[in-house]
Every structure is written in C-alpha cells, then in structure tokens.
Design a protein around this motif. Structure first.
Motif, PDB file in Angstrom:
ATOM      1  N   THR A  93       0.830  -1.202   0.000  1.00  0.00           N
ATOM      2  CA  THR A  93       0.000   0.000   0.000  1.00  0.00           C
ATOM      3  C   THR A  93       0.863   1.251   0.000  1.00  0.00           C
ATOM      4  O   THR A  93       1.727   1.423   0.858  1.00  0.00           O
ATOM      5  N   ALA A  94       0.626   2.116  -0.981  1.00  0.00           N
ATOM      6  CA  ALA A  94       1.429   3.334  -1.126  1.00  0.00           C
ATOM      7  C   ALA A  94       0.904   4.121  -2.309  1.00  0.00           C
ATOM      8  O   ALA A  94       0.095   3.619  -3.102  1.00  0.00           O
ATOM      9  N   VAL A  95       1.399   5.332  -2.436  1.00  0.00           N
ATOM     10  CA  VAL A  95       1.218   6.083  -3.680  1.00  0.00           C
ATOM     11  C   VAL A  95       2.375   5.708  -4.596  1.00  0.00           C
ATOM     12  O   VAL A  95       3.539   5.782  -4.190  1.00  0.00           O
ATOM     13  N   TYR A  96       2.039   5.283  -5.781  1.00  0.00           N
ATOM     14  CA  TYR A  96       3.040   4.860  -6.757  1.00  0.00           C
ATOM     15  C   TYR A  96       3.242   5.964  -7.785  1.00  0.00           C
ATOM     16  O   TYR A  96       2.267   6.484  -8.364  1.00  0.00           O
ATOM     17  N   TYR A  97       4.488   6.290  -8.021  1.00  0.00           N
ATOM     18  CA  TYR A  97       4.851   7.327  -8.966  1.00  0.00           C
ATOM     19  C   TYR A  97       5.643   6.726 -10.117  1.00  0.00           C
ATOM     20  O   TYR A  97       6.491   5.849  -9.915  1.00  0.00           O
ATOM     21  N   CYS A  98       5.377   7.247 -11.300  1.00  0.00           N
ATOM     22  CA  CYS A  98       6.136   6.879 -12.482  1.00  0.00           C
ATOM     23  C   CYS A  98       7.287   7.873 -12.637  1.00  0.00           C
ATOM     24  O   CYS A  98       7.073   9.080 -12.523  1.00  0.00           O
ATOM     25  N   GLY A  99       8.481   7.372 -12.877  1.00  0.00           N
ATOM     26  CA  GLY A  99       9.636   8.251 -12.980  1.00  0.00           C
ATOM     27  C   GLY A  99      10.538   7.923 -14.141  1.00  0.00           C
ATOM     28  O   GLY A  99      10.446   6.842 -14.733  1.00  0.00           O
ATOM     29  N   MET A 100      11.425   8.870 -14.462  1.00  0.00           N
ATOM     30  CA  MET A 100      12.420   8.681 -15.518  1.00  0.00           C
ATOM     31  C   MET A 100      13.809   8.992 -14.981  1.00  0.00           C
ATOM     32  O   MET A 100      14.012   9.980 -14.276  1.00  0.00           O
ATOM     33  N   GLU A 101      14.747   8.132 -15.320  1.00  0.00           N
ATOM     34  CA  GLU A 101      16.168   8.361 -15.038  1.00  0.00           C
ATOM     35  C   GLU A 101      16.855   8.501 -16.390  1.00  0.00           C
ATOM     36  O   GLU A 101      16.722   7.628 -17.247  1.00  0.00           O
ATOM     37  N   ASP A 103      20.327   9.356 -19.004  1.00  0.00           N
ATOM     38  CA  ASP A 103      21.764   9.045 -19.118  1.00  0.00           C
ATOM     39  C   ASP A 103      22.099   7.762 -18.356  1.00  0.00           C
ATOM     40  O   ASP A 103      23.086   7.705 -17.630  1.00  0.00           O
ATOM     41  N   VAL A 104      21.257   6.767 -18.538  1.00  0.00           N
ATOM     42  CA  VAL A 104      21.477   5.493 -17.849  1.00  0.00           C
ATOM     43  C   VAL A 104      22.506   4.676 -18.602  1.00  0.00           C
ATOM     44  O   VAL A 104      22.366   4.445 -19.789  1.00  0.00           O
ATOM     45  N   GLU A 105      23.548   4.213 -17.931  1.00  0.00           N
ATOM     46  CA  GLU A 105      24.531   3.325 -18.523  1.00  0.00           C
ATOM     47  C   GLU A 105      24.463   1.989 -17.782  1.00  0.00           C
ATOM     48  O   GLU A 105      24.776   1.903 -16.612  1.00  0.00           O
ATOM     49  N   GLY A 106      24.019   0.955 -18.483  1.00  0.00           N
ATOM     50  CA  GLY A 106      23.912  -0.339 -17.832  1.00  0.00           C
ATOM     51  C   GLY A 106      22.614  -0.460 -17.055  1.00  0.00           C
ATOM     52  O   GLY A 106      21.552  -0.183 -17.574  1.00  0.00           O
ATOM     53  N   LEU A 107      22.698  -0.834 -15.807  1.00  0.00           N
ATOM     54  CA  LEU A 107      21.521  -1.097 -14.990  1.00  0.00           C
ATOM     55  C   LEU A 107      20.943   0.196 -14.431  1.00  0.00           C
ATOM     56  O   LEU A 107      21.680   1.060 -13.953  1.00  0.00           O
ATOM     57  N   CYS A 108      19.628   0.355 -14.494  1.00  0.00           N
ATOM     58  CA  CYS A 108      19.001   1.526 -13.895  1.00  0.00           C
ATOM     59  C   CYS A 108      19.121   1.427 -12.370  1.00  0.00           C
ATOM     60  O   CYS A 108      19.286   0.350 -11.805  1.00  0.00           O
ATOM     61  N   THR A 109      19.013   2.582 -11.727  1.00  0.00           N
ATOM     62  CA  THR A 109      19.358   2.661 -10.306  1.00  0.00           C
ATOM     63  C   THR A 109      18.161   2.693  -9.368  1.00  0.00           C
ATOM     64  O   THR A 109      18.344   2.678  -8.155  1.00  0.00           O
ATOM     65  N   LEU A 110      16.956   2.764  -9.895  1.00  0.00           N
ATOM     66  CA  LEU A 110      15.720   2.936  -9.103  1.00  0.00           C
ATOM     67  C   LEU A 110      15.612   4.333  -8.511  1.00  0.00           C
ATOM     68  O   LEU A 110      14.762   4.568  -7.653  1.00  0.00           O
ATOM     69  N   ALA A 111      16.475   5.258  -8.940  1.00  0.00           N
ATOM     70  CA  ALA A 111      16.355   6.670  -8.571  1.00  0.00           C
ATOM     71  C   ALA A 111      15.966   7.433  -9.826  1.00  0.00           C
ATOM     72  O   ALA A 111      16.361   7.045 -10.921  1.00  0.00           O
ATOM     73  N   TYR A 112      15.222   8.507  -9.668  1.00  0.00           N
ATOM     74  CA  TYR A 112      14.629   9.162 -10.825  1.00  0.00           C
ATOM     75  C   TYR A 112      14.909  10.648 -10.857  1.00  0.00           C
ATOM     76  O   TYR A 112      14.976  11.316  -9.827  1.00  0.00           O
ATOM     77  N   ASP A 113      15.063  11.164 -12.088  1.00  0.00           N
ATOM     78  CA  ASP A 113      15.307  12.580 -12.296  1.00  0.00           C
ATOM     79  C   ASP A 113      14.017  13.350 -12.554  1.00  0.00           C
ATOM     80  O   ASP A 113      13.952  14.559 -12.314  1.00  0.00           O
ATOM     81  N   TYR A 114      13.027  12.686 -13.083  1.00  0.00           N
ATOM     82  CA  TYR A 114      11.728  13.295 -13.356  1.00  0.00           C
ATOM     83  C   TYR A 114      10.643  12.340 -12.866  1.00  0.00           C
ATOM     84  O   TYR A 114      10.824  11.128 -12.901  1.00  0.00           O
ATOM     85  N   TRP A 115       9.537  12.890 -12.450  1.00  0.00           N
ATOM     86  CA  TRP A 115       8.388  12.058 -12.106  1.00  0.00           C
ATOM     87  C   TRP A 115       7.111  12.857 -12.230  1.00  0.00           C
ATOM     88  O   TRP A 115       7.115  14.084 -12.261  1.00  0.00           O
TER      89      TRP A 115
END
Length: 125
Positions: A93-101, A103-115
């Motif tokens: 249970t939570a508020v879910y946000y869609c985000g974008m990271e 300049d990703v090189e390789g594996l995404c980090t689960l941190a986002y620059d835009y949402w």
C-alpha cells in the motif's frame, strides 16, 4: 518530460493490479522508466525500472517474483510502460509514482530525475 501514472485502486491481499505510465516530451537516447512508491510516514522506495533501449529490468527485493515491468513497444522512444503487480500484500500500500532516469549506462538505479503525479494503491488485509 511528461509522465502520467494511472491504474491504482483498492484490492484485497493476493489480488492484482496493473499500473500504466505514459511518457513523452523527451529526446534522450538512453534512459530508464520505472516506479517508486511512498507509503504514509515512510521514505520513498524505488520499486522497479526498465532501461531503453536495452530493456534491462531491475526490482527491489520485496517485489521480486510478484511485480513485472514492461513496455508496449520496445522500439519506440515514447509510449506506455506497465507495472503488473500480482500477489499484492498490505505492505504494498502506497502512492506509486512513475519516474524517468536519464543518461542510464547499464543497470538503472531505481532513482529518478523526473516524475509525475502518483496513483494510490491500497491493499486490504
């Protein structure tokens, strides 16, 4: 960058929901789209992400085997991404946000620059 999440709702424990994220308005060659969530009184938590163009995915341990991230058209830059959530638990249970990271090189980090704005997921026990 425009990001819009939808698909939240109320579901019982063990149920399923599919979140959607539409993303547009950017021209990055390498990026990742994904979700993070925030429950009341808790810190933000990255849930899942998928990179473009490689399609590499990543999940936080607590949702592995239950959540699946995907994209409607792997070859297009813009489009709709999905988070299929199965076997939901009250702790999801939570508020879910869609985000974008970007300049990703390789594996995404689960941190986002835009949402964008979030969508509420409530799992009843």
């Amino acid at each position: 960058v425009q990001l819009q999440a939808s698909g939240g709702g109320l579901v019982e424990t063990g149920g399923s929901l599919r979140l959607s994220c539409t993303a547009s308005g950017f021209i990055f060659d390498f990026y990742a789209i994904g979700w993070f969530r925030q429950a009341p009184g808790k810190e933000r938590e990255g849930v899942s992400c998928i990179t473009h163009p490689s399609g590499t995915t990543r999940y936080v341990d607590s949702v592995k085997g239950r959540f699946t991230i995907s994209k409607d058209n792997a070859n297009s830059t813009w489009g709709t991404w999905y988070l299929q959530m199965d076997n939901l638990k009250p702790e999801d249970t939570a508020v879910y946000y869609c985000g974008m990271e970007y300049d990703v090189e390789g594996l995404c980090t689960l941190a986002y620059d835009y949402w964008g704005q979030g969508t509420l997921v409530t799992v009843s026990s």
